[in-house]
Design a protein around this motif. Structure first.
Motif, mmCIF file in Angstrom:
data_model
loop_
_atom_site.group_PDB
_atom_site.id
_atom_site.type_symbol
_atom_site.label_atom_id
_atom_site.label_comp_id
_atom_site.label_asym_id
_atom_site.label_seq_id
_atom_site.Cartn_x
_atom_site.Cartn_y
_atom_site.Cartn_z
ATOM 1 N N THR A 173 10.129 -6.331 4.745
ATOM 2 C CA THR A 173 8.747 -5.857 4.762
ATOM 3 C C THR A 173 8.570 -4.819 5.851
ATOM 4 O OG1 THR A 173 8.079 -7.670 6.237
ATOM 5 C CG2 THR A 173 7.800 -8.011 3.854
ATOM 6 N N LEU A 202 -7.064 -10.865 2.606
ATOM 7 C CA LEU A 202 -6.977 -9.413 2.653
ATOM 8 C C LEU A 202 -8.329 -8.807 2.308
ATOM 9 C CD1 LEU A 202 -5.261 -6.823 2.861
ATOM 10 C CD2 LEU A 202 -4.842 -7.019 0.399
ATOM 11 N N GLU A 205 -7.437 -1.301 4.984
ATOM 12 C CA GLU A 205 -7.166 -2.720 4.747
ATOM 13 C C GLU A 205 -7.004 -3.473 6.061
ATOM 14 O OE1 GLU A 205 -3.710 -3.180 2.347
ATOM 15 O OE2 GLU A 205 -4.590 -2.246 0.568
ATOM 16 N N TRP A 206 -7.332 -4.761 6.023
ATOM 17 C CA TRP A 206 -7.031 -5.643 7.147
ATOM 18 C C TRP A 206 -7.033 -7.086 6.663
ATOM 19 C CZ3 TRP A 206 -11.778 -3.601 6.159
ATOM 20 C CH2 TRP A 206 -12.880 -4.474 6.137
ATOM 21 N N VAL A 207 -6.355 -7.933 7.424
ATOM 22 C CA VAL A 207 -6.319 -9.362 7.119
ATOM 23 C C VAL A 207 -7.246 -10.075 8.097
ATOM 24 C CG1 VAL A 207 -4.897 -11.442 7.012
ATOM 25 C CG2 VAL A 207 -3.977 -9.247 6.206
ATOM 26 N N THR A 262 -10.755 -5.053 2.245
ATOM 27 C CA THR A 262 -10.643 -3.598 2.158
ATOM 28 C C THR A 262 -12.019 -2.962 2.292
ATOM 29 O OG1 THR A 262 -10.918 -3.538 -0.252
ATOM 30 C CG2 THR A 262 -8.670 -3.798 0.593
ATOM 31 N N GLY A 275 -7.092 -15.061 7.106
ATOM 32 C CA GLY A 275 -6.087 -15.298 6.088
ATOM 33 C C GLY A 275 -6.305 -14.571 4.781
ATOM 34 N N TYR A 320 -6.404 -6.858 13.532
ATOM 35 C CA TYR A 320 -6.898 -6.598 12.177
ATOM 36 C C TYR A 320 -6.014 -5.566 11.481
ATOM 37 C CZ TYR A 320 -11.017 -8.977 14.004
ATOM 38 O OH TYR A 320 -11.874 -9.901 14.580
ATOM 39 N N ARG A 321 -4.753 -5.908 11.370
ATOM 40 C CA ARG A 321 -3.809 -5.028 10.690
ATOM 41 C C ARG A 321 -3.781 -5.317 9.196
ATOM 42 N NH1 ARG A 321 1.301 -5.915 14.796
ATOM 43 N NH2 ARG A 321 0.542 -4.660 16.564
ATOM 44 N N ALA A 322 -3.294 -4.335 8.444
ATOM 45 C CA ALA A 322 -3.083 -4.548 7.009
ATOM 46 C C ALA A 322 -1.867 -5.448 6.799
ATOM 47 C CB ALA A 322 -2.872 -3.208 6.305
ATOM 48 N N GLU A 323 -1.773 -6.014 5.599
ATOM 49 C CA GLU A 323 -0.607 -6.831 5.271
ATOM 50 C C GLU A 323 0.658 -5.975 5.313
ATOM 51 O OE1 GLU A 323 -1.459 -8.503 1.414
ATOM 52 O OE2 GLU A 323 -1.806 -10.480 2.329
ATOM 53 N N PRO A 324 1.779 -6.540 5.773
ATOM 54 C CA PRO A 324 3.041 -5.796 5.695
ATOM 55 C C PRO A 324 3.340 -5.389 4.255
ATOM 56 C CG PRO A 324 3.288 -7.773 7.043
ATOM 57 C CD PRO A 324 1.948 -7.872 6.383
#
Length: 300
Positions: free
Chosen positions: A160, A211, A204-206, A213, A209, A262-266
């Motif tokens: 990933t 996702l 995007e961010w998680v 947008t 838990g 608050y990063r996006a999913e890998p």
């Protein structure tokens, strides 16, 4: 010409959808490739290919014959390699295609290691952000990042890609630093449009838990990673990008990570190759080496 050679030439024409591209990948004159297919059609007593000025495609008989050819070629290669695989060095030309910046920043710098380990393998390395057609372009394998749509290909998950949110110090000095997604309405983004579909990617961010947008306003839209980073460095907005792409800029202070919680999913990375038995040993070895290489880059 040997029957197996005819099968191999016909299969490559189907995969490349072109006599000329097939000839280039086989290192043969186009006239020889065309003559080989005509000879094969004469032997089997059926028309195997539809020929137009723009494209070559298998007939219904040709499609069925192609599938049988793949099994025959695989059986022959397995038989030929039965006693020599363990002792002999893999050899041949390997045609691969990888995304632009991961090719330049991660794979190309490490290729000397691979070539030293396998001195009888030569590599044609394609480095591009466009979605290469593996079959038509005569590739042995391609590395794709993100969701897949190639149902007819064999997919090998290979890791990933971690994403990060960044902005330039000049942008943050002018607009402030976003701390949470609720702040994004007050900010600008450099928009990224997919080179293949043209669709602008949402931010995007998680969170908790899940996702999430949201579209961000932006005055500039680009379709390459190089331009994406350049516009961010110029202070035109926030971007979300693979961490390896901007690690050097962050270390140098040219870019600053924002909203690290608050990063996006890998993004999934997948190696694709034609759906056939008897995958060449050089492709198997490269796939294992690439997977190990990516694991050695913690930011990838």
């Amino acid at each position: 010409m040997d029957r197996i050679d005819l099968f191999r030439i016909f299969s490559r024409v189907v995969e490349c959808a072109s006599f000329t591209r097939a000839a280039d990948t086989l290192g043969m004159p186009r006239s020889s490739v065309s003559a080989a297919v005509q000879e094969l059609e004469g032997r089997v007593g059926a028309r195997l290919l539809h020929r137009t000025t723009r494209k070559v495609a298998p007939t219904q008989d040709g499609a069925a014959f192609y599938e049988r050819c793949q099994r025959v070629i695989a059986d022959v290669e397995d038989t030929e390699n039965l006693f020599r695989q363990a002792s002999s060095q893999p050899s041949g030309r390997l045609r691969i295609d990888v995304p632009g910046r991961i090719g330049r920043l991660v794979i190309a710098p490490a290729l000397a290691e691979f070539l030293d380990l396998y001195p009888q393998i030569d590599i044609d390395l394609g480095v591009t952000d466009r979605a290469v057609n593996l079959m038509e372009d005569g590739m042995d394998c391609v590395l794709r990042v993100g969701p897949l749509s190639d149902s007819a290909l064999v997919a090998r998950p290979i890791g990933t890609l971690a994403l990060t949110n960044v902005a330039s110090p000049a942008y943050l000095a002018r607009h402030g630093t976003p701390l949470a997604p609720g702040d994004l309405g007050q900010h600008w983004a450099v928009n990224y449009a997919s080179p293949s579909s043209g669709r602008v990617e949402a931010w995007e961010w998680v969170e908790d838990g899940a996702l999430r947008t949201a579209p961000l306003r932006g005055r500039v839209t680009v379709n390459s990673a190089e331009a994406y980073i350049a516009c961010c460095l110029a202070g035109l907005g926030l971007i979300q990008i693979p961490a390896y792409d901007v690690r050097g800029y962050i270390d140098a202070g040219d870019l600053v990570e924002v909203m690290p919680d608050y990063r996006a999913e890998p993004m999934p990375m997948t190696l694709l190759y034609p759906h056939r038995q008897g995958l060449p040993r050089r492709v198997q070895i490269f796939a294992a080496w690439l997977e190990d290489l990516l694991k050695r880059h913690p930011e990838v």
